[in-house]
Design a protein around this motif. Structure first.
Motif, PDB file in Angstrom:
ATOM      1  N   SER A 167      24.399 -17.333   3.174  1.00  0.00           N
ATOM      2  CA  SER A 167      25.313 -17.980   3.945  1.00  0.00           C
ATOM      3  C   SER A 167      25.518 -17.235   5.321  1.00  0.00           C
ATOM      4  O   SER A 167      24.773 -16.332   5.606  1.00  0.00           O
ATOM      5  N   GLU A 168      26.483 -17.627   6.322  1.00  0.00           N
ATOM      6  CA  GLU A 168      26.785 -17.107   7.530  1.00  0.00           C
ATOM      7  C   GLU A 168      27.415 -15.878   7.210  1.00  0.00           C
ATOM      8  O   GLU A 168      27.611 -15.167   8.187  1.00  0.00           O
ATOM      9  N   CYS A 169      27.978 -15.656   6.264  1.00  0.00           N
ATOM     10  CA  CYS A 169      28.560 -14.323   5.921  1.00  0.00           C
ATOM     11  C   CYS A 169      27.863 -13.176   6.057  1.00  0.00           C
ATOM     12  O   CYS A 169      28.156 -11.910   6.252  1.00  0.00           O
ATOM     13  N   GLY A 170      26.527 -13.201   5.521  1.00  0.00           N
ATOM     14  CA  GLY A 170      25.913 -11.825   5.710  1.00  0.00           C
ATOM     15  C   GLY A 170      25.325 -11.369   6.941  1.00  0.00           C
ATOM     16  O   GLY A 170      25.162 -10.311   7.028  1.00  0.00           O
ATOM     17  N   ALA A 171      25.621 -12.465   7.961  1.00  0.00           N
ATOM     18  CA  ALA A 171      25.403 -12.024   9.403  1.00  0.00           C
ATOM     19  C   ALA A 171      26.500 -11.032  10.170  1.00  0.00           C
ATOM     20  O   ALA A 171      26.290 -10.345  10.797  1.00  0.00           O
ATOM     21  N   VAL A 172      27.848 -10.991   9.369  1.00  0.00           N
ATOM     22  CA  VAL A 172      28.777 -10.297   9.823  1.00  0.00           C
ATOM     23  C   VAL A 172      29.231  -9.181   8.949  1.00  0.00           C
ATOM     24  O   VAL A 172      30.280  -8.573   9.238  1.00  0.00           O
ATOM     25  N   VAL A 261      33.522 -18.186   7.112  1.00  0.00           N
ATOM     26  CA  VAL A 261      34.096 -17.245   7.873  1.00  0.00           C
ATOM     27  C   VAL A 261      35.090 -18.096   8.605  1.00  0.00           C
ATOM     28  O   VAL A 261      34.881 -19.244   9.195  1.00  0.00           O
ATOM     29  N   TYR A 262      36.456 -17.605   8.850  1.00  0.00           N
ATOM     30  CA  TYR A 262      37.417 -18.271   9.629  1.00  0.00           C
ATOM     31  C   TYR A 262      37.582 -17.444  10.934  1.00  0.00           C
ATOM     32  O   TYR A 262      37.707 -16.079  10.638  1.00  0.00           O
ATOM     33  N   ARG A 309      44.131  -8.631   4.612  1.00  0.00           N
ATOM     34  CA  ARG A 309      43.935  -9.830   4.297  1.00  0.00           C
ATOM     35  C   ARG A 309      44.534 -10.795   4.753  1.00  0.00           C
ATOM     36  O   ARG A 309      45.931 -10.754   4.888  1.00  0.00           O
ATOM     37  N   ALA A 310      43.802 -11.931   5.150  1.00  0.00           N
ATOM     38  CA  ALA A 310      44.734 -13.006   5.692  1.00  0.00           C
ATOM     39  C   ALA A 310      44.717 -14.149   4.292  1.00  0.00           C
ATOM     40  O   ALA A 310      44.262 -13.849   3.439  1.00  0.00           O
ATOM     41  N   VAL A 311      45.523 -15.239   4.600  1.00  0.00           N
ATOM     42  CA  VAL A 311      45.578 -16.358   3.625  1.00  0.00           C
ATOM     43  C   VAL A 311      43.977 -16.517   2.840  1.00  0.00           C
ATOM     44  O   VAL A 311      43.770 -16.805   1.886  1.00  0.00           O
ATOM     45  N   GLN A 312      42.846 -16.729   4.136  1.00  0.00           N
ATOM     46  CA  GLN A 312      41.655 -17.130   3.585  1.00  0.00           C
ATOM     47  C   GLN A 312      40.827 -16.027   2.723  1.00  0.00           C
ATOM     48  O   GLN A 312      40.079 -16.210   1.999  1.00  0.00           O
ATOM     49  N   GLY A 313      41.129 -14.636   3.125  1.00  0.00           N
ATOM     50  CA  GLY A 313      40.618 -13.774   2.437  1.00  0.00           C
ATOM     51  C   GLY A 313      40.788 -12.434   3.320  1.00  0.00           C
ATOM     52  O   GLY A 313      41.345 -12.147   4.130  1.00  0.00           O
ATOM     53  N   PRO A 314      39.935 -11.326   3.017  1.00  0.00           N
ATOM     54  CA  PRO A 314      39.834 -10.100   3.726  1.00  0.00           C
ATOM     55  C   PRO A 314      39.239 -10.206   5.135  1.00  0.00           C
ATOM     56  O   PRO A 314      38.743 -11.202   5.431  1.00  0.00           O
ATOM     57  N   VAL A 315      39.833  -9.378   5.884  1.00  0.00           N
ATOM     58  CA  VAL A 315      39.694  -9.691   7.348  1.00  0.00           C
ATOM     59  C   VAL A 315      38.646  -8.396   8.069  1.00  0.00           C
ATOM     60  O   VAL A 315      38.864  -7.066   7.546  1.00  0.00           O
ATOM     61  N   ILE A 316      37.881  -8.785   8.946  1.00  0.00           N
ATOM     62  CA  ILE A 316      37.022  -7.908   9.557  1.00  0.00           C
ATOM     63  C   ILE A 316      36.960  -8.258  11.130  1.00  0.00           C
ATOM     64  O   ILE A 316      37.377  -9.275  11.606  1.00  0.00           O
ATOM     65  N   GLU A 317      36.577  -7.380  11.818  1.00  0.00           N
ATOM     66  CA  GLU A 317      36.226  -7.342  13.302  1.00  0.00           C
ATOM     67  C   GLU A 317      34.909  -7.520  13.546  1.00  0.00           C
ATOM     68  O   GLU A 317      34.155  -6.724  13.109  1.00  0.00           O
ATOM     69  N   HIS A 318      34.473  -8.437  14.243  1.00  0.00           N
ATOM     70  CA  HIS A 318      33.141  -8.793  14.714  1.00  0.00           C
ATOM     71  C   HIS A 318      32.826  -9.412  16.008  1.00  0.00           C
ATOM     72  O   HIS A 318      33.471 -10.438  16.245  1.00  0.00           O
ATOM     73  N   ALA A 319      32.119  -8.724  16.888  1.00  0.00           N
ATOM     74  CA  ALA A 319      31.935  -9.331  18.010  1.00  0.00           C
ATOM     75  C   ALA A 319      33.327  -9.655  19.009  1.00  0.00           C
ATOM     76  O   ALA A 319      33.103 -10.434  19.550  1.00  0.00           O
ATOM     77  N   GLY A 320      34.076  -8.459  18.748  1.00  0.00           N
ATOM     78  CA  GLY A 320      35.331  -8.781  19.541  1.00  0.00           C
ATOM     79  C   GLY A 320      36.470  -9.705  18.977  1.00  0.00           C
ATOM     80  O   GLY A 320      37.525 -10.198  19.578  1.00  0.00           O
ATOM     81  N   GLU A 321      35.948 -10.521  17.683  1.00  0.00           N
ATOM     82  CA  GLU A 321      36.791 -11.382  17.031  1.00  0.00           C
ATOM     83  C   GLU A 321      37.400 -10.922  15.769  1.00  0.00           C
ATOM     84  O   GLU A 321      36.563 -10.145  15.089  1.00  0.00           O
ATOM     85  N   MET A 322      38.361 -11.311  15.439  1.00  0.00           N
ATOM     86  CA  MET A 322      38.990 -11.057  13.854  1.00  0.00           C
ATOM     87  C   MET A 322      38.774 -12.415  13.197  1.00  0.00           C
ATOM     88  O   MET A 322      38.934 -13.599  13.418  1.00  0.00           O
ATOM     89  N   LEU A 323      37.910 -12.116  12.132  1.00  0.00           N
ATOM     90  CA  LEU A 323      37.444 -13.024  11.064  1.00  0.00           C
ATOM     91  C   LEU A 323      37.989 -12.766   9.702  1.00  0.00           C
ATOM     92  O   LEU A 323      37.930 -11.578   9.339  1.00  0.00           O
ATOM     93  N   SER A 324      38.133 -13.901   9.039  1.00  0.00           N
ATOM     94  CA  SER A 324      38.464 -13.739   7.626  1.00  0.00           C
ATOM     95  C   SER A 324      37.440 -14.204   6.758  1.00  0.00           C
ATOM     96  O   SER A 324      36.848 -15.427   7.283  1.00  0.00           O
ATOM     97  N   PRO A 399      31.654 -19.996  12.363  1.00  0.00           N
ATOM     98  CA  PRO A 399      33.125 -19.641  12.073  1.00  0.00           C
ATOM     99  C   PRO A 399      33.988 -21.057  12.603  1.00  0.00           C
ATOM    100  O   PRO A 399      33.629 -21.375  13.479  1.00  0.00           O
ATOM    101  N   VAL A 400      34.800 -21.340  11.349  1.00  0.00           N
ATOM    102  CA  VAL A 400      35.978 -22.358  11.901  1.00  0.00           C
ATOM    103  C   VAL A 400      37.119 -21.958  12.083  1.00  0.00           C
ATOM    104  O   VAL A 400      37.602 -20.802  11.671  1.00  0.00           O
ATOM    105  N   THR A 401      38.105 -22.705  12.436  1.00  0.00           N
ATOM    106  CA  THR A 401      39.260 -22.229  13.011  1.00  0.00           C
ATOM    107  C   THR A 401      40.230 -21.690  12.144  1.00  0.00           C
ATOM    108  O   THR A 401      40.043 -22.461  10.900  1.00  0.00           O
TER     109      THR A 401
END
Length: 729
Positions: A167-172, A261-262, A309-324, A399-401
């Motif tokens: 999935s797209e998750c492996g890239a981040v 990825v959110y 953790r956000a509602v969607q799941g755990p949070v990471i920082e990637h390429a200057g963005e916060m992703l869940s 990544p979706v909103t």
């Protein structure tokens, strides 16, 4: 568990003479046998399930102790503590997703009998370590003892990596990778009307890395009510690809998307200010984990990992963005029953019961390809797949909103809603990692399923599979084995005519020499095939040059593997309505000719000649064995997939592809030919085993010994295990 270890009495009786034909010993409760054959395969004879699990844990330690314990350390999120900072990224991912806590929770949710089985598997591991400390390296002994929770953590981590990687998750997500090579596989189920004998047949052919967590272990379990043969990933307590006297199944990785990825919208400049969701500010859930790190000089340091953790799941920082990150297999409770579901699949005796088990929905991904003695075949596109309310696969691959709760799915698809086929008119079912529509011909109706359920992709290996099956009306067991070993290159069929045509327009004598070699080439990747190495170099350079051209024209262009059969490369791109004749032809002949000159120069620099045999360059290598190679990778359209990487001597060495192979005919009795390409042990054993890599070089399989008499005739080592039973408490 300590009381068990204190009271456990273990007897290991070793019979090292392969020719000995001792009378079979009666199997009593608590007294399982392991009969090791000359290929290093354990045949486990047990009276009860827990006895078989105990012996299976013991057997995996004898064959893979260091690897198994290392994998369990990583499942604890403690790889850096034991093995150094190279494992830190993997530890962070395990801690991020809370895999240890899930393992504890899911262990408590196991049915009592299966919880006992997991405890028995762990006990077999620990008892082997206590009895044979000399067989285990000092580096991994600190990981002992193993617990049942370690088993669940390991199987959860491995499946998380599988799902993230496709999935797209492996890239981040650092630490969740497949050694830069996605898992593949071939699987066929041939029905009675397609089989020349009238018996259904099954081909199991997973393609995985020959190292690390993807290593497979071949084993045979003989219980009073089941005769089960197959393979498991090292550290797993159950066979995942297997067959019994009534039915069998294999798996291929399917292009499902089980991870999203959110992109979060922060409420301020600092994380403690929270994030927006539905017009309101939400606070992150915050926790921390301390990771120990062993430095090269032996010093132990620590890192505090802050987990949000956000509602969607755990949070990471990637390429200057916060992703869940939202993983379906971790966001639901279904994965808790995964190992038990595989165990029950192996005990099923008919299609109805098998599908009842599949309907539990505990397997996180994989196509299930099935055949049985009652002349049924099945292919089910399977997995823990989110029910997404909107959007197609392209929408969810990015990544979706993260500020709209309507995009946060909660449910997953049920088994009955997933694409599948039973006993199709074609008489056969297949998958080589493409979309489910291509499991048979005519292809399935895509519009019957949600457009975000699966990517609509295929590949040249799968198109070659379809061609081989559609080109004939029947197939024998022997022809099945021959087809499995096919090294014919579909890419050569698609492109070589154009290549030869443009080569004749060149004034370069070396290009003419290359064309003459390709005129004589059999379009195979056999050890003796001359022209194969030149074509593989050209093909790789052609793909690179085509991508580079597209990037020059459109700097923001991003290549994805599904484009490889499209108009960027082919004058006639792939058309799903004509899968047997598309794609073909070169989209840019001038570029192809320039690349041919580069390929000629490279091959001459490497070998000094253009007509080098494939097996001179491509080598099957493992543990000191070295044989001429055959087979090639997916993109070249070779069904027998073996991928190669550069070795220190300039040759190519096998590193990925054909691993466990099983060709099974559901006759009465069942007959099967098998192979574990790279052998069945990474640990030094007490006895020498025959070299399976040599059989692979010869494109041969070997009989699967499944009855007591033939096993007794081929014993290399007999172990009778005696242990206390109070571990169940």
């Amino acid at each position: 568990m300590k009381s068990f270890f204190a009271s456990c009495a273990l007897l290991s009786v070793l019979v090292l003479n392969a020719c000995q034909t001792a009378e079979p010993l009666p199997v009593k409760h608590g007294n399982p046998e392991i009969l090791w054959d000359s290929w290093g395969v354990p045949h486990i004879v047990a009276a009860h399930d827990s006895d078989a699990f105990y012996a299976f844990g013991w057997a995996q330690m004898r064959s893979h102790a260091d690897l198994l314990l290392k994998l369990y350390a990583m499942a604890r999120g403690r790889g850096a503590e034991y093995f150094g900072e190279d494992y830190l990224a993997a530890d962070r991912s395990v801690r991020l997703f809370g895999i240890s806590a899930l393992a504890e929770q899911w262990y408590q949710q196991q049915e009592t009998r299966f919880r006992d089985n997991l405890a028995a598997f762990a006990a077999g591991i620990n008892d082997f370590a206590r009895r044979h400390p000399e067989a285990i390296s000092a580096q991994v002994k600190a990981i002992l003892p193993v617990t049942p929770q370690d088993i669940i953590a390991h199987t959860t981590r491995v499946m998380t990596i599988f799902v993230a990687a496709i999935s797209e998750c492996g890239a981040v997500l650092p630490g969740l990778d497949f050694n830069h090579q996605l898992a593949g596989s071939n699987g066929w189920a041939l029905g009675a009307k397609y089989s020349s004998s009238g018996n259904t047949m099954l081909l199991a052919n997973p393609h995985l890395s020959w190292h690390g967590m993807e290593t497979l272990f071949e084993a045979h379990l003989l219980l009073p009510d089941v005769n089960l043969y197959g393979a498991a990933l090292v550290g797993f307590p159950v066979l995942q690809i297997a067959f019994n006297d009534y039915l069998g199944w294999t798996h291929t990785v399917n292009p499902m998307d089980g991870c999203d990825v959110y992109r979060l919208r922060l409420a301020g400049d600092h994380l403690h200010e929270g994030y927006w969701l539905d017009g309101k500010v939400n606070a992150f859930e915050v926790s921390s984990e301390t990771i120990l790190i062993r430095r090269d000089d032996g010093r132990m340091e620590s890192e505090v990992l802050t987990i949000r953790r956000a509602v969607q799941g755990p949070v990471i920082e990637h390429a200057g963005e916060m992703l869940s990150i939202r993983l379906a297999l971790l966001a639901t409770q279904r994965l808790a029953g995964m190992n038990q579901q595989w165990w029950e699949m192996g005990r099923a005796t008919d299609l109805e019961r098998f599908q009842e088990i599949l309907a539990g929905g505990h397997l996180p991904l994989f196509n299930v390809i099935y055949a049985d003695v009652n002349k049924h075949i099945l292919l089910a596109y399977n997995g823990i797949i989110p029910q997404r309310a909107a959007g197609d696969t392209a929408f969810w691959r990015k990544p979706v909103t993260g500020d709209d709760s309507r995009l946060i799915w909660k449910d997953v698809h049920h088994y009955q809603d997933l694409p599948k086929a039973v006993n199709p008119d074609s008489g056969w079912l297949q998958n080589s990692n493409g979309a489910p529509w291509y499991m048979t011909l005519p292809i399935l109706e895509k519009n019957q399923y949600p457009e975000n359920m699966t990517a609509d992709v295929t590949n040249n290996r799968e198109l070659q599979s379809l061609r081989m099956l559609a080109s004939r009306s029947t197939m024998s067991f022997e022809e099945l084995i021959a087809a499995k070993h096919s090294t014919h290159s579909l890419a050569a069929d698609q492109l070589l005519n154009d290549l030869l045509s443009i080569a004749l327009t060149s004034s370069d004598p070396l290009v003419h020499q290359a064309a003459a070699i390709w005129h004589r080439w059999d379009r195979q990747f056999l050890a003796e095939s001359r022209g194969a190495r030149l074509f593989s170099i050209w093909f790789e350079k052609w793909v690179e040059a085509t991508i580079a051209k597209a990037t020059r024209v459109k700097p923001e262009y991003v290549f994805t593997p599904d484009q490889l059969l499209g108009s960027l490369f082919y004058s006639q791109p792939f058309d799903s309505s004509e899968p047997l004749i598309t794609p073909h032809g070169l989209a840019d002949k001038s570029l192809a000719l320039n690349v041919l000159r580069e390929a000629v120069t490279q091959l001459l620099a490497e070998t000094g000649k253009l007509d080098v045999a494939w097996g001179e360059v491509a080598r099957l290598r493992r543990d000191g064995s070295d044989f001429p190679g055959n087979g090639a990778d997916t993109d070249l359209g070779v069904f027998r997939e073996i991928a190669y990487e550069s070795d220190i001597d300039g040759k190519l060495k096998s590193s990925y592809g054909d691993s466990f192979i099983a060709a099974i005919e559901f006759s009465k009795p069942v007959r099967a030919q098998v192979l574990m390409t790279y052998g069945n042990a990474t640990q030094r054993t007490f006895f020498e085993t025959y070299n399976q890599l040599e059989l692979s070089a010869k494109q041969q399989l070997r009989p699967a010994w499944r009855n007591r008499d033939e096993i007794e005739d081929n014993i290399k080592l007999r172990e009778i295990l005696t242990y206390a039973t109070n571990w169940r408490a």
